[in-house]
Design a protein around this motif. Structure first.
Motif, short mmCIF file in Angstrom:
data_model
loop_
_atom_site.label_atom_id
_atom_site.label_comp_id
_atom_site.label_asym_id
_atom_site.label_seq_id
_atom_site.Cartn_x
_atom_site.Cartn_y
_atom_site.Cartn_z
N LYS A 505 0.83 -1.21 0.00
CA LYS A 505 0.00 0.00 0.00
C LYS A 505 0.86 1.26 0.00
N ARG A 510 -3.43 -0.02 -4.68
CA ARG A 510 -4.66 -0.23 -3.92
C ARG A 510 -4.71 -1.72 -3.62
N GLN A 522 -7.74 -1.72 0.93
CA GLN A 522 -6.95 -0.59 1.42
C GLN A 522 -7.02 -0.59 2.96
N ASN A 523 -7.55 0.42 3.61
CA ASN A 523 -7.59 0.43 5.08
C ASN A 523 -8.95 0.09 5.65
#
Length: 876
Positions: A505, A510, A522-523
């Motif tokens: 990342k 992505r 992602q997060n």
């Protein structure tokens, strides 16, 4: 006999990496275990009579009839059932030939494994193969034809259509992965951001406006007419009066077809009188209130296929028909025609069986014929009003005969309508002349045209019309995969996965990743829970925003369904330790190694397998791995590291406090371990091992050393980022550590860390896991006895087949064998145990809660932290 379990394997698995679609049936032979086939009177005779085609099975004898020889000599019923399951699928049009039958470590219980083409057909074949064996053993009748017909019907419900299937087969031949989306014909080719979708022969590139135009026959005809394309004269009608007006204008013969119809439904052709025309109007209005009335164009029915605005195939279509011989009735001639081996049920063969239906009866009625009429010799009797292959029609390839002017015209039509995959229906005496000379006309333009007539014509050359579709979706040089790093092992999988994902990342990708606590894009956590199986992997690979996938891959998913991906770029094996043994026929580390190896066997050609040089069973795999191998170790002088260095190979080691890449004798230092937060200032050696694995994998993927270093420095362990992985919570007087450790290797890693923790009192909260072996539970107790001064034994929420008393007794037995006099108490509920431990805390006490489920423990400790902060604030 009893079926204990049927599992559907859909990806690379412990039985085969290449054969992804397997049924694994766990079969208890019960009393039949003591009855090999030569001990059952008449078994071979009854089996051969019921399924004579088994003669083709060569079995280990290697000759035709080899299987029956084995039956005669005596073989076990599991082996027989495997062959029956394969053969009944073959008889139902699903020729598939891989099978294995292996006895488990439990006498009389076998794993019967065989390949399938359609999932539900495979499951049905498993169930019926056992029933067939029972009937043969007991000398009972069994309706084998009904079984085969049922398999055919399941197959037709489940399978992809011929057109969709041909595109999938072409993609698979190019090593393009595919995923079926739902139960219809919607298919995804490729992974992540590089995916393409199609349904039947409509692609993700197909213009919706173009489809609307093609579906509106009146508008299509108008646009083609205005572009000087020959079309039949006619008009749109809704009332009998309008029908008469159009007939007066264009004259007979005419064609009537519903405006919104397809596949010829509701159509009437070659109508020559008003009464029949009115009946045709009523028939068409069953499908659409508005009906097209056109001049009937004489000639042959042709279909031209244009893909990406290039003509790729042309076929002459002939409606289902019979040719009289002056002796047999129409009914008998249909039966004779259906004996043609090229004809089959549904789409199983080149041609489809001819079925008598309303359309057939109406056509015969117009001729004053019935099914019992005997046509004259040479007389052609058409049985369907349209030439669709699905109703028994035939096709003749004419691709090489089409005139260049007609080719240009068809390619123009595809652009006028705007279809990337376009089927053009033409009525003409031939296509060897331009239509303007032959008097032919364009009847329809079709979105989602069928490919079957071109793929397998009844006469002429087959055309691989799927290839230009795949060429269009993936022109040369366009990627169809995304990078995949798969992480497996006993301990450290989740942390290693998260570290790799963090590095990826930070390098601008992505990333989608799966862990034992959830799926992340992602997060953002999109799904919570243990997501280390094939469904979760597929979730990530189906996401059109994902550019890079990092997939934690646990044993359970591999055993249950196989891998959720066809291949990976890098496979990481953290270690192979004793855990979950005694479950699902995995009894020892050798069995477990076989499971973990599936990930490494799936590494693509030219990819990398990353192994732990400090782990004995991981290193035993090296000689059998086809991919390139790189290894990591906490010890620079590990013999395997030394050997690799001499060979100039890539390794990653912990040396003089640094995480270091070694290439032969050269060293490339990435970062000092004390500067990597996840290592707890270098005190948590098992975390350093995870950092080595992640650093090596990302280095091999091509990331720069400095980028890896920066990412490692910014990976801050926390309950949010690494839940249950060495989470430490600081209080005014004491500290609490919560960790996922639940097996001996995990306990030893915590013990190694606690040696570096200076505390006058170390309190442990532990539990035994009910589905582990007695020795594993005792060993966890023994290690806990060594590392704690006081122990609180709690109970897991799910006892997994044991009682609390039984589990606790094993834990206590292990603690008392530790050689250390440690105090303990039993507090069944985890929350109560944590509260009690914190109430016992003195200055600098260090509490360690080892839990298989950590979310509740984290929530409670954070709640106490919050209270302490509030109390301090009020005091101030």
């Amino acid at each position: 006999m009893k079926i204990e379990k049927i599992q559907v394997l859909k990806g690379p698995n412990i039985w085969s990496i290449r054969r992804k679609k397997l049924i694994q049936m766990r079969l208890d032979l019960e009393e039949v275990e003591h009855l090999p086939t030569n001990k059952i009177e008449g078994f071979r005779t009854r089996l051969e009579k019921l399924i004579p085609s088994l003669i083709t099975h060569r079995c280990s004898e290697g000759v035709e009839g080899g299987f029956f020889q084995r039956v005669e000599m005596g073989t076990w019923m599991g082996h027989v059932i495997e062959h029956i399951a394969l053969e009944i699928q073959t008889l139902a049009g699903m020729d598939t030939g891989f099978g294995r039958t292996r006895e488990t470590k439990t006498p009389g219980i076998y794993n019967v494994v065989f390949s399938y083409l359609e999932e539900n057909s495979g499951v049905y074949a498993a169930e019926q193969s056992v029933e067939i064996a029972r009937c043969i053993i007991e000398a009972r009748d069994y309706d084998i034809e009904a079984c085969i017909q049922q398999l055919r019907e399941i197959r037709e419900r489940e399978r992809l259509g011929p057109s969709t299937g041909s595109i999938v087969e072409e993609a698979a031949a190019r090593n393009i992965p595919w995923i079926r989306l739902g139960r219809n014909s919607l298919v995804q080719l490729g992974y992540g951001v590089n995916q393409q979708r199609f349904q039947a022969t409509i692609t993700g590139k197909t213009s919706s406006i173009a489809v609307d135009i093609a579906c509106n026959k009146e508008l299509t005809k108008k646009m083609l007419d205005e572009a000087a394309i020959p079309v039949p004269s006619g008009d749109l009608v809704t009332e009998p009066e309008e029908l008469e007006r159009v007939i007066r204008k264009i004259g007979y013969p005419i064609v009537l077809k519903p405006l919104d119809g397809n596949h010829g439904k509701g159509s009437s052709i070659n109508v020559n009188d008003l009464e029949t025309a009115k009946i045709g109007l009523q028939h068409a209005q069953k499908y659409s209130s508005r009906v097209i009335v056109e001049k009937y164009i004489t000639g042959y029915d042709f279909r031209v296929l244009v893909i990406n605005h290039k003509m790729v195939a042309a076929a002459r279509r002939v409606p289902a028909h019979i040719v009289g011989d002056g002796e047999l009735s129409i009914r008998q001639l249909i039966d004779k025609e259906n004996l043609d081996p090229r004809r089959g049920y549904g789409h199983e063969n080149v041609l489809t069986e001819i079925l008598v239906d309303k359309d057939t009866n109406e056509l015969l009625e117009k001729l004053n014929y019935t099914l019992d009429t005997i046509p004259q010799k040479g007389e052609v009797v058409y049985l369907k009003s349209t030439a669709n292959l699905s109703t028994g029609g035939t096709s003749i390839d004419v691709t090489d005969m089409i005139h260049p002017e007609n080719v240009t015209m068809c390619e123009r039509i595809s652009k006028i309508v705007g279809l990337d995959v376009c089927g053009i229906d033409i009525m003409a005496e031939n296509l060897t002349q331009p239509l303007k000379e032959s008097g032919g006309a364009i009847l329809e333009v079709n979105a989602a045209p069928g490919f079957r007539m071109h793929l397998a014509p009844s006469e002429g050359l087959p055309r691989n019309v799927a290839a230009p579709v795949v060429d269009m979706l993936y022109p040369q040089g366009k990627p169809f995969r995304i990078p995949i790093i798969a992480v497996t092992g006993t301990n450290g999988k989740t942390t290693t996965t998260r570290l790799i994902a963090h590095i990826v990342k930070n390098n601008g990708y992505r990333v989608g990743f799966t862990t034992s606590d959830g799926i992340y894009i992602q997060n953002t956590m999109l799904t919570k829970g243990d997501t280390t199986g094939p469904i979760s992997a597929e979730f990530v690979l189906k996401d059109p925003t994902v550019e890079f996938a990092v997939l934690e891959t646990a044993r359970g998913g591999i055993l249950r369904s196989g891998l959720g991906f066809s291949s990976c770029d890098i496979g990481v094996l953290t270690n192979i330790k004793e855990d979950h043994l005694g479950l699902n026929d995995i009894h020892n580390l050798k069995d477990l190694t076989r499971v973990k190896r599936v990930v490494l066997d799936s590494v693509k050609k030219g990819g990398w397998s990353v192994l732990n040089a400090d782990d004995e069973y991981s290193m035993r795999l090296m000689p059998d791995i086809d991919s390139k191998v790189a290894i990591f170790s906490l010890d620079e002088n590990n013999p395997h590291i030394v050997k690799f260095a001499k060979a100039g190979k890539v390794t990653c080691v912990y040396e003089e406090g640094f995480i270091t890449i070694k290439k032969g004798d050269w060293k490339i230092r990435i970062v000092k371990a004390i500067n990597v937060p996840i290592t707890m200032e270098g005190k948590a050696r098992f975390m350093i091992s995870n950092v080595l694995a992640a650093s090596l994998a990302t280095y091999l993927q091509g990331f720069e050393i400095e980028d890896i270093a920066n990412s490692l420095r910014t990976f801050i362990p926390s309950p949010a980022l690494t839940p249950g992985r060495l989470n430490i919570f600081k209080f005014k007087k004491f500290k609490v550590l919560i960790d996922f450790a639940h097996n001996p290797a995990g306990y030893e890693a915590i013990e190694d860390y606690l040696k570096n923790v200076d505390s006058p009192k170390k309190i442990g909260i532990i539990s035994g896991v009910g589905d582990r072996r007695d020795g594993d539970i005792r060993e966890c107790g023994r290690i806990a006895g060594r590392m704690f001064d006081h122990i609180i034994i709690r109970n897991e929420k799910h006892l997994r087949g044991r009682t609390e008393e039984e589990i606790n007794a094993l834990v206590i037995d292990g603690m008392q064998s530790s050689g250390k006099d440690v105090s303990y108490e039993i507090i069944p509920k985890e929350i109560d145990a944590l509260k009690h431990a914190m109430s016992l805390a003195e200055e600098n006490t260090f509490i360690t809660a080892l839990s298989d489920v950590i979310s509740n423990a984290i929530d409670l400790v954070q709640e106490y932290q919050h209270k302490e902060i509030l109390e301090e604030g009020n005091t101030l």
